[in-house]
Design an enzyme around this catalytic site. Structure first.
Site, PDB file in Angstrom:
ATOM      1  N   ALA A  22       0.825  -1.211   0.000  1.00  0.00           N
ATOM      2  CA  ALA A  22       0.000   0.000   0.000  1.00  0.00           C
ATOM      3  C   ALA A  22       0.857   1.258   0.000  1.00  0.00           C
ATOM      4  O   ALA A  22       0.592   2.203  -0.762  1.00  0.00           O
ATOM      5  CB  ALA A  22      -0.936  -0.004   1.206  1.00  0.00           C
ATOM      6  N   GLU A  43       9.703   3.864   6.525  1.00  0.00           N
ATOM      7  CA  GLU A  43       9.459   2.454   6.814  1.00  0.00           C
ATOM      8  C   GLU A  43      10.037   2.105   8.177  1.00  0.00           C
ATOM      9  O   GLU A  43      11.192   2.411   8.479  1.00  0.00           O
ATOM     10  CB  GLU A  43      10.090   1.575   5.729  1.00  0.00           C
ATOM     11  CG  GLU A  43      10.232   0.102   6.067  1.00  0.00           C
ATOM     12  CD  GLU A  43       8.924  -0.575   6.442  1.00  0.00           C
ATOM     13  OE1 GLU A  43       8.962  -1.483   7.298  1.00  0.00           O
ATOM     14  OE2 GLU A  43       7.856  -0.195   5.900  1.00  0.00           O
ATOM     15  N   ARG A 117       4.456 -12.210  -2.743  1.00  0.00           N
ATOM     16  CA  ARG A 117       4.390 -10.866  -2.157  1.00  0.00           C
ATOM     17  C   ARG A 117       5.720 -10.122  -2.293  1.00  0.00           C
ATOM     18  O   ARG A 117       5.743  -8.932  -2.588  1.00  0.00           O
ATOM     19  CB  ARG A 117       4.015 -10.949  -0.675  1.00  0.00           C
ATOM     20  CG  ARG A 117       2.557 -11.194  -0.411  1.00  0.00           C
ATOM     21  CD  ARG A 117       2.271 -11.246   1.083  1.00  0.00           C
ATOM     22  NE  ARG A 117       0.845 -11.425   1.330  1.00  0.00           N
ATOM     23  CZ  ARG A 117      -0.026 -10.440   1.449  1.00  0.00           C
ATOM     24  NH1 ARG A 117       0.385  -9.191   1.330  1.00  0.00           N
ATOM     25  NH2 ARG A 117      -1.293 -10.686   1.661  1.00  0.00           N
ATOM     26  N   TYR A 227      -1.668 -22.233  -6.089  1.00  0.00           N
ATOM     27  CA  TYR A 227      -1.477 -21.672  -7.418  1.00  0.00           C
ATOM     28  C   TYR A 227       0.007 -21.392  -7.637  1.00  0.00           C
ATOM     29  O   TYR A 227       0.786 -21.279  -6.682  1.00  0.00           O
ATOM     30  CB  TYR A 227      -2.292 -20.384  -7.583  1.00  0.00           C
ATOM     31  CG  TYR A 227      -2.163 -19.389  -6.452  1.00  0.00           C
ATOM     32  CD1 TYR A 227      -1.065 -18.520  -6.369  1.00  0.00           C
ATOM     33  CD2 TYR A 227      -3.135 -19.303  -5.466  1.00  0.00           C
ATOM     34  CE1 TYR A 227      -0.954 -17.601  -5.344  1.00  0.00           C
ATOM     35  CE2 TYR A 227      -3.030 -18.388  -4.424  1.00  0.00           C
ATOM     36  CZ  TYR A 227      -1.937 -17.538  -4.366  1.00  0.00           C
ATOM     37  OH  TYR A 227      -1.816 -16.641  -3.341  1.00  0.00           O
ATOM     38  N   ASP A 310      -4.568  -2.005   4.554  1.00  0.00           N
ATOM     39  CA  ASP A 310      -5.038  -2.677   5.769  1.00  0.00           C
ATOM     40  C   ASP A 310      -5.226  -1.731   6.943  1.00  0.00           C
ATOM     41  O   ASP A 310      -5.952  -2.057   7.887  1.00  0.00           O
ATOM     42  CB  ASP A 310      -4.055  -3.782   6.164  1.00  0.00           C
ATOM     43  CG  ASP A 310      -4.189  -5.023   5.305  1.00  0.00           C
ATOM     44  OD1 ASP A 310      -5.168  -5.112   4.548  1.00  0.00           O
ATOM     45  OD2 ASP A 310      -3.312  -5.906   5.391  1.00  0.00           O
TER      46      ASP A 310
END
Length: 414
Positions: A22, A43, A117, A227, A310
């Site tokens: 995000a 961060e 990810r 997957y 989130d």
């Protein structure tokens, strides 16, 4: 260049908290939309690193990445399954399916992708690092912020301070910014835990290697999905079961797991499903924390402070749209910022963004919760689910309202 201060152009300064999907998406979207705005991304971790495993990206999310010029980097690391197949976990019966691949590309203008990810974060980070107006700082744990009519300031645990015209908080499900801005309590445990694992595709069962696709297994009080990721070289496996919270504290969201724990939770499953579970060499356990669907634009923040991803709308994984909604949040921010005048109205920009996003995010949250009930169904609900899936086929599994997005907030305004 990352970590190098830039001279703030006259248009203003943006602060972003959080270097996940995000936050990086928001930095990329806003810096692309307005190169005359300087941007600082803060961060908390000492380095940019994404934990976890794979995620699914519907055509709506892939369209965002393509619009940001990331089609080639995405193609280099993602997989593009040709089909979704839904099977019964107990007896292996095929309950339904959805053709993806070229059909998704024709219908929605973008393919359906599956990706690790870390690979998604990596391609976003690489793109952000190419933008001269963006400064990246790691090891920056924000402990407080202040807002006044002139802007927003943040202070880190080690005493550093940054000033900006607006603040975009993408600090996750445990958002401390949300605690300070909304004071509406913490995310709650859903009663579901996710077992996550990865294995080289070469070690996967033969049937999985021969037909790379998204396979969902539905069972009483559980479901699973596997997957391909990393260009098809690896298989991502996620098993979600109903169970208690691990005894490690509220924010213990990633734990080592034993296969015996998982097998006890699964009970007896079909041989094909069992073979996949047995092939995974190591499992991680993630308790799933959630919030109620958004109730209004106010849950996206206030004034010059916005909550996205989130931090605003943690979403259950049963629609595979958590990362996609974070990317849509970011894309919409950029779209609206590009339309701002030379001297942006920062609070007005964020207010318009919140109004354009909250209802769609709420719908995704509610649909995801409903899907969890359906996926884990027992008794008559389970029977009805299987009958409807057989009757409606692809019409039930396709999601035009979702995959056709994100909605253009400027087109909507007109």
């Amino acid at each position: 260049m990352a970590g190098v201060a830039v001279t703030a152009p006259s248009a203003g300064r943006l602060l972003v908290i959080g270097g996940g999907i995000a936050g990086l998406g928001a930095a990329l979207a806003c810096a692309r939309a307005r190169p005359d705005v300087s941007l600082t991304l803060l961060e908390r971790a000492p380095a940019f690193a994404e934990v976890g495993a794979g995620i699914q990206l519907g055509p709506n999310a892939v369209r965002v990445l393509h619009d940001w010029g990331l089609a080639e980097p995405l193609a280099a690391v993602a997989a593009f399954p040709q089909r979704l197949c839904v099977r019964a976990a107990r007896d292996g019966a095929v309950l339904g399916g959805l053709t993806l691949g070229e059909r998704a590309r024709r219908r929605y203008g973008a393919p359906y992708a599956t990706i690790h990810r870390a690979d998604l974060q990596g391609l976003l980070l690489d793109a952000v690092r190419e933008l001269p107006a963006v400064a990246l700082h790691t090891g920056a744990e924000i402990v407080t912020h202040a807002e006044d009519p002139q802007g927003v300031s943040v202070t880190t645990a080690d005493g550093r301070r940054w000033q900006g015209d607006a603040l975009l908080a993408a600090d996750g499900v445990w958002s401390r910014t949300r605690e300070r801005v909304l004071a509406d309590g913490r995310a709650t445990f859903s009663g579901h835990v996710a077992y996550r694992g990865l294995l080289p595709m070469a070690d996967a069962p033969a049937a999985v290697r021969q037909t790379p696709q998204v396979v969902a297994w539905l069972g009483p009080r559980l479901h699973a999905v596997h997957y391909p990721v990393r260009g098809g070289a690896w298989l991502n496996v996620v098993v979600v079961v109903e169970g208690p919270l691990p005894p490690t504290g509220a924010e213990g969201w990633d734990h080592a797991a034993q296969v015996a724990q998982l097998r006890a939770a699964l009970g007896t499953v079909h041989a094909d499903f069992d073979a996949v579970v047995r092939a995974v060499p190591q499992w991680r356990l993630w308790p799933l924390y959630v919030r109620e669907p958004m109730r209004g634009a106010h849950e996206h923040g206030r004034g010059r402070i916005a909550l996205l991803g989130d931090a605003a709308h943690p979403t259950r994984p049963y629609l595979a749209q958590g990362a996609a909604m974070a990317l849509e949040d970011a894309w919409t921010l950029g779209r609206l910022l590009q339309a701002q005048p030379d001297a942006p109205d920062w609070a007005g920009w964020l207010a318009r963004w919140a109004e354009s996003r909250w209802a769609r995010n709420a719908r995704v949250q509610a649909r995801s919760r409903r899907n969890g009930t359906i996926f884990h169904a027992t008794g008559l609900l389970r029977w009805g689910r299987d009958a409807v899936m057989a009757w409606l086929g692809e019409r039930l599994l396709d999601q035009p309202w979702l995959y056709g997005g994100p909605p253009d907030p400027l087109a909507t305004a007109r």
